[in-house]
Design an enzyme around this catalytic site. Structure first.
Site, short mmCIF file in Angstrom:
data_model
loop_
_atom_site.label_atom_id
_atom_site.label_comp_id
_atom_site.label_asym_id
_atom_site.label_seq_id
_atom_site.Cartn_x
_atom_site.Cartn_y
_atom_site.Cartn_z
CB CYS A 1 -0.97 -0.02 1.19
SG CYS A 1 -0.19 0.03 2.81
CG ASN B 1 4.37 -1.63 5.21
OD1 ASN B 1 5.48 -1.93 5.65
ND2 ASN B 1 3.44 -2.54 5.05
CB CYS C 1 -3.79 1.46 7.08
SG CYS C 1 -3.68 2.92 8.14
NE ARG C 2 -4.51 1.46 1.80
CZ ARG C 2 -4.26 2.18 0.72
NH1 ARG C 2 -5.12 2.12 -0.28
NH2 ARG C 2 -3.21 2.95 0.65
CB SER C 3 0.29 -3.45 2.69
OG SER C 3 1.15 -2.58 3.34
CG ASP D 1 -6.62 4.74 1.77
OD1 ASP D 1 -6.43 4.43 2.97
OD2 ASP D 1 -5.80 5.38 1.09
#
Ligand code: 4NP
Length: 159
Positions: A8, A11, A13-15, A122
């Site tokens: 993401c 690095n 939150c999402r990934s 997101d």
């Protein structure tokens, strides 16, 4: 061994959520030793940071263990991975800029494997970490099904 890198922007939150969710799916299915799983940001803006508190809280609420320290992806990381799974179209453009357009055959949006291909919502902007969790879980399950159907070394393993 299949190596998977989730990517993401920051690095935090999402990934890292995707890394820990996917590791948990593998653990539940006895597949952990068949995969090497990591995550990265396209940017160095959060280098060295822990998982963002609300992302961590969402993982804990779903019983997903683990921690992560943010790091920026390098060209070597792309070369060393079998699959680069990005969260959204912006990440995809950033990675292709890093590779000069190479390695496109192993770079995918995570939710492109689902029944409804889309960007991962997101949570940095939506503040809806539960929705991001649901998108990522859908993407991870769909990607795992794809790999188990397409990697001959993993034929016969259960999704
Ligand atoms: P991530 O979220 O890419 O899912 O880790 C973000 C983290 C930081 C920023 C944006 C998104 N930021 O603008 O600093």
């Amino acid at each position: 061994m299949v190596s998977v890198a989730f990517v993401c922007l920051g690095n935090i939150c999402r990934s890292p959520m995707a890394e820990l969710i996917f590791k948990n799916l593998l653990d539940e299915r006895g597949l952990s030793s068949d995969f090497r799983v990591s995550s990265f940001g396209t940017s160095d803006c959060e280098e060295g940071s822990a998982i963002y508190p609300q992302a961590k809280k969402t993982l804990v609420m779903h019983g997903i263990p683990g921690s992560h320290t943010a790091r920026q992806i390098s060209l070597a990381d792309v070369k060393n991975s079998d699959y680069i799974l990005v969260m959204d179209s912006g990440n995809l453009m950033d990675i292709l800029r890093l590779t000069g357009g190479k390695y496109g055959e192993k770079i995918f949006k995570l939710c492109s494997f689902t029944a409804s291909p889309r960007d991962v919502a997101d949570p940095w902007y939506t503040r809806d970490f539960e929705r991001a969790y649901e998108d990522i879980l859908d993407g991870c399950k769909s990607f795992l099904g794809y790999v188990l159907n397409n990697k001959s070394s993993l034929y016969g393993k259960k999704i």
